[in-house]
Write a protein that holds these residues in place. Structure first.
Motif, PDB file in Angstrom:
ATOM      1  N   VAL A 283       0.860  -1.182   0.000  1.00 16.86           N
ATOM      2  CA  VAL A 283       0.000   0.000   0.000  1.00 16.86           C
ATOM      3  C   VAL A 283       0.901   1.238   0.000  1.00 16.86           C
ATOM      4  N   THR A 284       0.723   2.089  -1.013  1.00 14.24           N
ATOM      5  CA  THR A 284       1.505   3.318  -1.126  1.00 14.24           C
ATOM      6  C   THR A 284       0.581   4.510  -0.906  1.00 14.24           C
ATOM      7  N   PRO A 285       0.674   5.165   0.260  1.00 15.26           N
ATOM      8  CA  PRO A 285      -0.231   6.263   0.574  1.00 15.26           C
ATOM      9  C   PRO A 285       0.286   7.600   0.045  1.00 15.26           C
ATOM     10  N   SER A 286      -0.540   8.611   0.181  1.00 21.96           N
ATOM     11  CA  SER A 286      -0.106   9.979  -0.084  1.00 21.96           C
ATOM     12  C   SER A 286       0.332  10.603   1.229  1.00 21.96           C
ATOM     13  N   LEU A 287       1.372  11.410   1.162  1.00 17.25           N
ATOM     14  CA  LEU A 287       1.936  11.996   2.360  1.00 17.25           C
ATOM     15  C   LEU A 287       2.089  13.501   2.189  1.00 17.25           C
ATOM     16  N   VAL A 288       2.112  14.194   3.318  1.00 18.09           N
ATOM     17  CA  VAL A 288       2.349  15.640   3.315  1.00 18.09           C
ATOM     18  C   VAL A 288       3.397  15.944   4.373  1.00 18.09           C
ATOM     19  N   ASN A 289       4.024  17.099   4.262  1.00 13.52           N
ATOM     20  CA  ASN A 289       5.026  17.506   5.239  1.00 13.52           C
ATOM     21  C   ASN A 289       4.408  17.665   6.613  1.00 13.52           C
ATOM     22  N   GLY A 290       5.165  17.239   7.638  1.00  5.89           N
ATOM     23  CA  GLY A 290       4.696  17.379   9.006  1.00  5.89           C
ATOM     24  C   GLY A 290       4.965  18.766   9.551  1.00  5.89           C
ATOM     25  N   SER A 291       4.780  18.933  10.841  1.00  5.69           N
ATOM     26  CA  SER A 291       4.948  20.234  11.469  1.00  5.69           C
ATOM     27  C   SER A 291       6.409  20.614  11.643  1.00  5.69           C
ATOM     28  N   MET A 292       7.315  19.607  11.565  1.00  5.33           N
ATOM     29  CA  MET A 292       8.742  19.875  11.710  1.00  5.33           C
ATOM     30  C   MET A 292       9.468  19.438  10.446  1.00  5.33           C
ATOM     31  N   ALA A 293      10.620  20.058  10.197  1.00  2.00           N
ATOM     32  CA  ALA A 293      11.420  19.714   9.025  1.00  2.00           C
ATOM     33  C   ALA A 293      11.820  18.250   9.083  1.00  2.00           C
ATOM     34  N   GLY A 294      11.733  17.579   7.932  1.00  2.00           N
ATOM     35  CA  GLY A 294      12.110  16.175   7.873  1.00  2.00           C
ATOM     36  C   GLY A 294      11.034  15.224   8.336  1.00  2.00           C
ATOM     37  N   GLU A 295       9.831  15.717   8.630  1.00  2.00           N
ATOM     38  CA  GLU A 295       8.730  14.858   9.057  1.00  2.00           C
ATOM     39  C   GLU A 295       7.671  14.787   7.960  1.00  2.00           C
ATOM     40  N   VAL A 296       7.007  13.653   7.887  1.00  2.00           N
ATOM     41  CA  VAL A 296       5.888  13.491   6.966  1.00  2.00           C
ATOM     42  C   VAL A 296       4.755  12.784   7.700  1.00  2.00           C
ATOM     43  N   ARG A 297       3.555  12.979   7.232  1.00  2.00           N
ATOM     44  CA  ARG A 297       2.409  12.273   7.812  1.00  2.00           C
ATOM     45  C   ARG A 297       1.538  11.759   6.680  1.00  2.00           C
ATOM     46  N   VAL A 298       0.835  10.671   6.962  1.00  2.00           N
ATOM     47  CA  VAL A 298      -0.036  10.045   5.968  1.00  2.00           C
ATOM     48  C   VAL A 298      -1.292  10.895   5.799  1.00  2.00           C
ATOM     49  N   LEU A 299      -1.688  11.090   4.569  1.00  2.00           N
ATOM     50  CA  LEU A 299      -2.856  11.902   4.257  1.00  2.00           C
ATOM     51  C   LEU A 299      -4.118  11.047   4.350  1.00  2.00           C
ATOM     52  N   GLY A 300      -5.085  11.552   5.090  1.00  2.00           N
ATOM     53  CA  GLY A 300      -6.360  10.839   5.202  1.00  2.00           C
ATOM     54  C   GLY A 300      -6.246   9.599   6.075  1.00  2.00           C
ATOM     55  N   ALA A 301      -7.158   8.687   5.869  1.00  2.00           N
ATOM     56  CA  ALA A 301      -7.213   7.433   6.631  1.00  2.00           C
ATOM     57  C   ALA A 301      -7.293   6.273   5.644  1.00  2.00           C
ATOM     58  N   PRO A 302      -6.147   5.813   5.114  1.00  2.00           N
ATOM     59  CA  PRO A 302      -6.152   4.750   4.097  1.00  2.00           C
ATOM     60  C   PRO A 302      -6.810   3.470   4.616  1.00  2.00           C
ATOM     61  N   ALA A 303      -7.520   2.814   3.728  1.00  2.00           N
ATOM     62  CA  ALA A 303      -8.149   1.528   4.041  1.00  2.00           C
ATOM     63  C   ALA A 303      -8.230   0.721   2.754  1.00  2.00           C
ATOM     64  N   VAL A 304      -8.423  -0.581   2.890  1.00  2.00           N
ATOM     65  CA  VAL A 304      -8.571  -1.466   1.736  1.00  2.00           C
ATOM     66  C   VAL A 304      -9.736  -2.414   1.989  1.00  2.00           C
ATOM     67  N   TYR A 305     -10.275  -2.942   0.909  1.00  2.00           N
ATOM     68  CA  TYR A 305     -11.270  -4.007   1.029  1.00  2.00           C
ATOM     69  C   TYR A 305     -11.031  -5.021  -0.074  1.00  2.00           C
ATOM     70  N   LEU A 306     -11.471  -6.259   0.155  1.00  2.78           N
ATOM     71  CA  LEU A 306     -11.286  -7.345  -0.790  1.00  2.78           C
ATOM     72  C   LEU A 306     -12.606  -7.642  -1.489  1.00  2.78           C
ATOM     73  N   GLN A 307     -12.503  -7.966  -2.765  1.00  5.93           N
ATOM     74  CA  GLN A 307     -13.720  -8.221  -3.545  1.00  5.93           C
ATOM     75  C   GLN A 307     -13.510  -9.407  -4.485  1.00  5.93           C
ATOM     76  N   ALA A 308     -14.525 -10.237  -4.584  1.00 10.08           N
ATOM     77  CA  ALA A 308     -14.497 -11.393  -5.487  1.00 10.08           C
ATOM     78  C   ALA A 308     -15.854 -11.521  -6.152  1.00 10.08           C
ATOM     79  N   LEU A 309     -15.866 -12.148  -7.322  1.00 13.44           N
ATOM     80  CA  LEU A 309     -17.103 -12.414  -8.051  1.00 13.44           C
ATOM     81  C   LEU A 309     -17.283 -13.919  -8.154  1.00 13.44           C
ATOM     82  N   SER A 310     -18.356 -14.431  -7.559  1.00 14.13           N
ATOM     83  CA  SER A 310     -18.600 -15.872  -7.535  1.00 14.13           C
ATOM     84  C   SER A 310     -20.061 -16.154  -7.857  1.00 14.13           C
ATOM     85  N   ASP A 311     -20.288 -16.950  -8.930  1.00 10.07           N
ATOM     86  CA  ASP A 311     -21.650 -17.318  -9.349  1.00 10.07           C
ATOM     87  C   ASP A 311     -22.529 -16.089  -9.538  1.00 10.07           C
ATOM     88  N   GLY A 312     -21.924 -15.012 -10.110  1.00 11.00           N
ATOM     89  CA  GLY A 312     -22.673 -13.792 -10.378  1.00 11.00           C
ATOM     90  C   GLY A 312     -22.867 -12.894  -9.178  1.00 11.00           C
TER      91      GLY A 312
END
Length: 261
Positions: free
Chosen positions: A76-105
């Motif tokens: 999982v490769t998130p988007s990041l933004v600069n943190g409050s201090m130099a050399g810091e980064v934080r993840v943007l938003g609240a990343p999540a994933v879900y799994l999906q399959a197609l079975s018998d329609g």
């Protein structure tokens, strides 16, 4: 979904450990073992079944064989933004994933699963740096992934840069006459190296007799030139850590390590 612990300590762009597993079950809760079913992982937005364009996925396709799909390359490769201090980064938003399959329609989906990333200098494994893409994501951040430093380079702080605290993270060049096998290691004839974690660099502290400590260019510290430079025959040095090699005085003998009258 099994082995969710990898989602709670993820590293950007690195395959989740342990691998996420998807088990297909029937109406009675029994594992379906009779068919092979393609399963795909999607990035979720705000915990909904909506594609999140701020997150990139790798290794998100697997077949459920005998009802089991193992996502051993899911990154999982998130988007990041600069943190409050130099050399810091934080993840943007609240990343999540879900799994999906197609079975018998029928479309089968898991619940959205939050992805939590390690913070601070633990965002990447030792010897890696957080490489940020130049292009902005949909929400104005920059996607970043952990990359291990190659031979001839090193990193002891994944957020540090040889260009300074406000520059994008990058690997440091191996200094002077040392050898860097990659990752966070430095090898060479000079053993007196100091790891400076905040700035993410190795500093040469001392040199043996018969050499002079070199660490500046035009009077300014230069990381890449650091070395214990041997004195030549006909030269000597009093203090390797403070003085330069000097020509042997008239009438004396100097073998590069010592002066004899």
């Amino acid at each position: 979904v099994r082995n969710r612990s990898g989602l709670s300590a993820a590293q950007p762009g690195v395959a989740l450990q342990p691998p996420l597993e998807c088990v297909l079950v029937d109406f009675y809760g029994q594992q379906v073992r009779t068919v092979t079913t393609p399963v795909q992982v999607f990035a979720s937005q705000q915990g909904q079944y909506v594609q999140n364009d701020d997150v990139a996925l790798g290794g998100q396709f697997r077949d459920a064989v005998s009802g089991l799909a193992v996502f051993d390359r899911l990154a999982v490769t998130p988007s990041l933004v600069n943190g409050s201090m130099a050399g810091e980064v934080r993840v943007l938003g609240a990343p999540a994933v879900y799994l999906q399959a197609l079975s018998d329609g029928l479309v089968l989906r898991s619940a959205p699963l939050p992805v939590d990333f390690k913070g601070g200098t633990s965002v990447c494994a030792p010897g890696s740096v957080l490489l940020l893409q130049s292009a902005l994501s949909a929400s104005g951040g920059r996607q970043g992934s952990c990359e291990r430093c190659s031979v001839g380079k090193y990193s002891i702080n994944p957020l540090a840069s040889p260009l300074g605290p406000t520059a994008d993270p990058a690997c440091f060049n191996c200094p002077g006459r040392s050898f860097c096998p990659g990752g966070d290691q430095l090898e060479g004839s000079e053993r007196a190296w100091e790891r400076r974690e905040p700035t993410g660099e190795f500093r040469l502290r001392s040199c043996p007799p018969g050499t002079q400590l070199v660490n500046t260019t035009d009077g300014v510290f230069d990381h890449d030139v650091q070395q214990c430079k041997p004195c030549l025959p006909g030269e000597y040095v009093v203090d390797p850590n403070r003085h330069q090699c000097e020509s042997c005085p008239v009438g004396g003998f100097c073998d590069g390590t010592a002066f004899s009258p």
